[in-house]
Design a protein around this motif. Structure first.
Motif, PDB file in Angstrom:
ATOM      1  N   LEU A 162       1.462  -7.769   5.917  1.00 28.56           N
ATOM      2  CA  LEU A 162       1.472  -6.286   6.011  1.00 28.56           C
ATOM      3  C   LEU A 162       2.753  -5.828   4.581  1.00 28.56           C
ATOM      4  O   LEU A 162       2.502  -4.960   3.938  1.00 28.56           O
ATOM      5  CB  LEU A 162       2.296  -5.956   7.035  1.00 28.56           C
ATOM      6  CG  LEU A 162       1.258  -5.912   8.286  1.00 28.56           C
ATOM      7  CD1 LEU A 162       2.080  -5.329   9.528  1.00 28.56           C
ATOM      8  CD2 LEU A 162       0.104  -5.114   7.938  1.00 28.56           C
ATOM      9  N   GLY A 163       3.644  -6.869   4.578  1.00 28.76           N
ATOM     10  CA  GLY A 163       4.647  -6.401   3.246  1.00 28.76           C
ATOM     11  C   GLY A 163       3.744  -6.431   1.889  1.00 28.76           C
ATOM     12  O   GLY A 163       4.156  -5.650   1.200  1.00 28.76           O
ATOM     13  N   LEU A 223       3.402 -13.997  13.917  1.00 29.41           N
ATOM     14  CA  LEU A 223       4.173 -12.929  13.684  1.00 29.41           C
ATOM     15  C   LEU A 223       4.505 -12.929  12.176  1.00 29.41           C
ATOM     16  O   LEU A 223       4.543 -11.857  11.650  1.00 29.41           O
ATOM     17  CB  LEU A 223       5.231 -12.605  14.595  1.00 29.41           C
ATOM     18  CG  LEU A 223       4.575 -12.605  16.186  1.00 29.41           C
ATOM     19  CD1 LEU A 223       5.786 -12.376  17.182  1.00 29.41           C
ATOM     20  CD2 LEU A 223       3.720 -11.268  16.253  1.00 29.41           C
ATOM     21  N   CYS A 224       5.300 -13.896  11.584  1.00 32.27           N
ATOM     22  CA  CYS A 224       5.865 -14.030  10.538  1.00 32.27           C
ATOM     23  C   CYS A 224       4.700 -13.798   9.405  1.00 32.27           C
ATOM     24  O   CYS A 224       4.863 -12.973   8.522  1.00 32.27           O
ATOM     25  CB  CYS A 224       6.618 -15.260  10.331  1.00 32.27           C
ATOM     26  SG  CYS A 224       8.029 -15.307  11.185  1.00 32.27           S
ATOM     27  N   GLY A 225       3.464 -14.516   9.760  1.00 30.31           N
ATOM     28  CA  GLY A 225       2.158 -14.440   8.581  1.00 30.31           C
ATOM     29  C   GLY A 225       1.859 -12.926   8.709  1.00 30.31           C
ATOM     30  O   GLY A 225       1.515 -12.500   7.448  1.00 30.31           O
ATOM     31  N   ILE A 226       1.769 -12.302   9.784  1.00 24.53           N
ATOM     32  CA  ILE A 226       1.328 -10.854   9.727  1.00 24.53           C
ATOM     33  C   ILE A 226       2.245 -10.234   9.050  1.00 24.53           C
ATOM     34  O   ILE A 226       1.895  -9.224   8.466  1.00 24.53           O
ATOM     35  CB  ILE A 226       1.071 -10.870  11.375  1.00 24.53           C
ATOM     36  CG1 ILE A 226      -0.169 -11.299  11.983  1.00 24.53           C
ATOM     37  CG2 ILE A 226       0.790  -9.111  11.319  1.00 24.53           C
ATOM     38  CD1 ILE A 226      -0.336 -11.021  13.489  1.00 24.53           C
ATOM     39  N   ALA A 227       3.557 -10.241   9.356  1.00 26.26           N
ATOM     40  CA  ALA A 227       4.560  -9.325   9.040  1.00 26.26           C
ATOM     41  C   ALA A 227       4.603  -9.507   7.187  1.00 26.26           C
ATOM     42  O   ALA A 227       4.823  -8.598   6.186  1.00 26.26           O
ATOM     43  CB  ALA A 227       5.947  -9.697   9.430  1.00 26.26           C
ATOM     44  N   LEU A 228       4.382 -10.819   6.812  1.00 24.40           N
ATOM     45  CA  LEU A 228       4.151 -11.065   5.326  1.00 24.40           C
ATOM     46  C   LEU A 228       3.104 -10.496   4.642  1.00 24.40           C
ATOM     47  O   LEU A 228       3.269  -9.678   3.606  1.00 24.40           O
ATOM     48  CB  LEU A 228       4.449 -12.458   5.215  1.00 24.40           C
ATOM     49  CG  LEU A 228       4.310 -12.993   3.520  1.00 24.40           C
ATOM     50  CD1 LEU A 228       5.324 -12.642   2.770  1.00 24.40           C
ATOM     51  CD2 LEU A 228       4.064 -14.540   3.603  1.00 24.40           C
ATOM     52  N   VAL A 277       0.632  -6.072   1.356  1.00 26.82           N
ATOM     53  CA  VAL A 277      -0.400  -4.979   1.168  1.00 26.82           C
ATOM     54  C   VAL A 277       0.411  -3.836   1.100  1.00 26.82           C
ATOM     55  O   VAL A 277       0.211  -2.909   0.267  1.00 26.82           O
ATOM     56  CB  VAL A 277      -1.140  -4.940   2.746  1.00 26.82           C
ATOM     57  CG1 VAL A 277      -1.947  -3.495   2.675  1.00 26.82           C
ATOM     58  CG2 VAL A 277      -1.963  -5.802   2.868  1.00 26.82           C
ATOM     59  N   GLY A 278       1.483  -3.626   1.744  1.00 29.25           N
ATOM     60  CA  GLY A 278       2.587  -2.463   1.492  1.00 29.25           C
ATOM     61  C   GLY A 278       3.056  -2.357  -0.010  1.00 29.25           C
ATOM     62  O   GLY A 278       3.070  -1.327  -0.868  1.00 29.25           O
ATOM     63  N   ILE A 279       3.393  -3.448  -0.672  1.00 26.63           N
ATOM     64  CA  ILE A 279       3.767  -3.484  -2.196  1.00 26.63           C
ATOM     65  C   ILE A 279       2.546  -3.134  -2.897  1.00 26.63           C
ATOM     66  O   ILE A 279       2.663  -2.404  -3.978  1.00 26.63           O
ATOM     67  CB  ILE A 279       4.216  -4.928  -2.591  1.00 26.63           C
ATOM     68  CG1 ILE A 279       5.601  -5.156  -1.739  1.00 26.63           C
ATOM     69  CG2 ILE A 279       4.588  -5.174  -3.746  1.00 26.63           C
ATOM     70  CD1 ILE A 279       5.980  -6.648  -1.729  1.00 26.63           C
ATOM     71  N   ILE A 280       1.344  -3.678  -2.792  1.00 27.96           N
ATOM     72  CA  ILE A 280       0.273  -3.464  -3.554  1.00 27.96           C
ATOM     73  C   ILE A 280      -0.100  -1.773  -3.449  1.00 27.96           C
ATOM     74  O   ILE A 280      -0.252  -1.081  -4.590  1.00 27.96           O
ATOM     75  CB  ILE A 280      -0.949  -4.079  -2.909  1.00 27.96           C
ATOM     76  CG1 ILE A 280      -0.746  -5.602  -3.323  1.00 27.96           C
ATOM     77  CG2 ILE A 280      -2.366  -3.620  -3.743  1.00 27.96           C
ATOM     78  CD1 ILE A 280      -1.745  -6.549  -2.838  1.00 27.96           C
ATOM     79  N   VAL A 281      -0.198  -1.289  -2.154  1.00 28.98           N
ATOM     80  CA  VAL A 281      -0.408   0.105  -2.301  1.00 28.98           C
ATOM     81  C   VAL A 281       0.649   0.946  -2.695  1.00 28.98           C
ATOM     82  O   VAL A 281       0.212   2.207  -3.468  1.00 28.98           O
ATOM     83  CB  VAL A 281      -0.562   0.439  -0.405  1.00 28.98           C
ATOM     84  CG1 VAL A 281      -0.773   2.035  -0.128  1.00 28.98           C
ATOM     85  CG2 VAL A 281      -1.567  -0.303   0.138  1.00 28.98           C
ATOM     86  N   GLY A 282       1.779   0.630  -2.438  1.00 32.80           N
ATOM     87  CA  GLY A 282       2.799   1.389  -3.256  1.00 32.80           C
ATOM     88  C   GLY A 282       3.018   1.496  -4.700  1.00 32.80           C
ATOM     89  O   GLY A 282       2.920   2.418  -5.443  1.00 32.80           O
ATOM     90  N   THR A 283       2.537   0.190  -5.308  1.00 32.92           N
ATOM     91  CA  THR A 283       2.442   0.237  -6.908  1.00 32.92           C
ATOM     92  C   THR A 283       1.203   0.918  -7.170  1.00 32.92           C
ATOM     93  O   THR A 283       1.209   1.617  -8.230  1.00 32.92           O
ATOM     94  CB  THR A 283       2.083  -1.295  -7.279  1.00 32.92           C
ATOM     95  OG1 THR A 283       3.167  -2.039  -6.603  1.00 32.92           O
ATOM     96  CG2 THR A 283       2.226  -1.539  -8.609  1.00 32.92           C
ATOM     97  N   ALA A 284       0.029   0.964  -6.463  1.00 36.02           N
ATOM     98  CA  ALA A 284      -1.119   1.725  -6.920  1.00 36.02           C
ATOM     99  C   ALA A 284      -0.926   3.186  -6.792  1.00 36.02           C
ATOM    100  O   ALA A 284      -1.278   4.190  -7.696  1.00 36.02           O
ATOM    101  CB  ALA A 284      -2.492   1.509  -5.852  1.00 36.02           C
ATOM    102  N   LEU A 285      -0.023   3.686  -5.780  1.00 34.95           N
ATOM    103  CA  LEU A 285       0.138   5.017  -5.626  1.00 34.95           C
ATOM    104  C   LEU A 285       1.065   5.474  -6.919  1.00 34.95           C
ATOM    105  O   LEU A 285       0.916   6.726  -7.504  1.00 34.95           O
ATOM    106  CB  LEU A 285       0.911   5.255  -4.420  1.00 34.95           C
ATOM    107  CG  LEU A 285      -0.099   5.196  -2.938  1.00 34.95           C
ATOM    108  CD1 LEU A 285       0.731   5.409  -1.771  1.00 34.95           C
ATOM    109  CD2 LEU A 285      -1.234   6.234  -3.117  1.00 34.95           C
ATOM    110  N   ILE A 286       2.088   4.723  -6.972  1.00 37.73           N
ATOM    111  CA  ILE A 286       3.032   5.014  -8.366  1.00 37.73           C
ATOM    112  C   ILE A 286       2.201   5.270  -9.613  1.00 37.73           C
ATOM    113  O   ILE A 286       2.367   6.164 -10.270  1.00 37.73           O
ATOM    114  CB  ILE A 286       4.230   3.915  -8.445  1.00 37.73           C
ATOM    115  CG1 ILE A 286       5.213   3.890  -7.247  1.00 37.73           C
ATOM    116  CG2 ILE A 286       4.852   4.032  -9.655  1.00 37.73           C
ATOM    117  CD1 ILE A 286       5.925   2.941  -7.306  1.00 37.73           C
TER     118      ILE A 286
END
Length: 264
Positions: free
Chosen positions: A240-241, A233-238, A243-252
Motif C-alpha cells: 500500500l505504501g 500484514l507487513c507485506g500488505i502495508a509495504l 502504491v501510495g507513492i506511485i499515485v502521489g507522484t502521478a498526481l503531482i
C-alpha cells in the motif's frame, strides 16, 4: 486397617519427617547452597519425604519457596527436574545415602504408628482444585506446553490425565507432586502441543477409590499474532505504501502540466 487410620498415621508421619528433614536440607544439598551463598536466610528450601499405604507409596520432593525443583525416582536413585532448566542441578548424588536412611525411617515409623493409632485418627481430605494454562504466550502454529496445576490435595493419592476433544492423550509428562505449608500438597502435569484455533483440552484429576473427578478445560484465548500473519500484514502495508507513492507522484506530475502551459 481402614482408610481413616492409614490417612491419620500418614499425617503424623509427615509432621515428624518434615521437622527432621528440613533441619538437614541445607547440608544435604551443597549445590543449591553454594548457588544461594549468603542469601540463605531470606529463602526457604524444603526437602520433604513421605510414605503411605497407597500410591505413591514413597515420594520425595524438593522446593524453593514452595516452587518445586525436583522429585526423586527411588527406582533409579536420582532426582527428576520439574522443568528442563533445573536439569543441571539434578545430577547431584552426594546425599543418596541420607535419602535412603530417611526412607527406612519413614517406613518404620509408618508401620509402628499405624499399629499404635489404629481406630483413633479421623480421616482428613481436601477437594482438589485444577487450572490449565500455557507455559508460553499463545501463538497458533508455534509449539507450546500446557500446564495443569492442581492444589488443595490431601492425601497425596491423585492421578492426573489429559484429554483432547474428550479423547485420552498418552504423551503427557509424569505428575510432579510436592508438599507445601499447612500439610497440603500440589501437583503439576505438562503436555507439549502445537495450538490451533479449534483446540479443546481437559485435565482430569482423579482420587484413588473416589467416584468423582475434578476437570479443568482449556480453549485458546487471545492469541498473539503469528510470524506468518505479521509478515502478511507487513507485506500488505509495504504494498500500500508503494502504491501510495506511485499515485502521489502521478498526481503531482498531472497537476504540474496545466501550470506549465499557462506560464507560456
Amino acid at each position: 486397617m481402614g482408610p481413616e487410620q492409614s490417612l491419620g498415621a500418614m499425617l503424623l508421619l509427615l509432621q515428624l519427617q518434615s521437622s527432621l528433614l528440613l533441619s538437614l536440607s541445607w547440608g544435604a544439598t551443597p549445590v543449591l547452597a553454594s548457588l544461594l551463598e549468603n542469601s540463605l536466610q531470606n529463602y526457604t528450601f524444603s526437602h520433604t519425604l513421605f510414605c503411605q499405604d497407597e500410591d505413591p507409596v514413597l515420594s520425595l520432593s524438593e522446593a524453593f519457596n514452595e516452587d518445586q525443583l525436583f522429585s526423586f525416582d527411588f527406582s533409579r536413585n536420582s532426582r527428576v527436574p520439574r522443568l528442563p532448566e533445573f536439569a543441571p542441578w539434578a545430577s547431584d548424588k552426594g546425599d543418596i545415602e541420607a535419602i535412603k536412611a530417611d526412607q527406612r525411617l519413614c517406613q518404620e515409623l509408618q508401620k509402628e504408628l499405624s499399629k499404635l493409632l489404629e481406630g483413633h485418627i479421623p480421616e482428613a481430605r481436601g477437594n482438589p482444585v485444577a487450572e490449565v494454562f500455557t507455559l508460553e504466550p499463545l501463538e497458533y502454529g508455534k509449539p507450546n506446553t500446557l500446564i495443569c496445576f492442581v492444589s488443595n490435595i490431601f492425601p497425596p493419592q491423585v492421578t492426573v490425565s489429559w484429554q483432547y476433544q474428550q479423547v485420552p492423550v498418552q504423551s503427557s509428562s509424569p505428575t510432579f507432586l510436592s508438599a507445601i505449608d499447612g500439610l497440603a500438597f500440589q501437583a503439576f502435569s505438562y503436555l507439549n502441543f502445537t495450538p490451533t484455533s479449534s483446540d479443546v483440552f481437559s485435565c482430569t484429576v482423579t482420587w484413588e477409590g473416589d467416584l468423582f473427578s475434578t476437570i479443568a478445560f482449556w480453549v485458546p484465548q487471545n492469541p498473539i499474532p503469528s510470524e506468518l500473519l505479521e509478515n502478511i500484514l507487513c507485506g500488505i502495508a509495504l504494498g500500500l505504501g508503494i502504491v501510495g507513492i506511485i499515485v502521489g507522484t502521478a498526481l503531482i506530475i498531472y497537476f504540474q502540466k496545466p501550470c506549465a502551459s499557462g506560464a507560456d
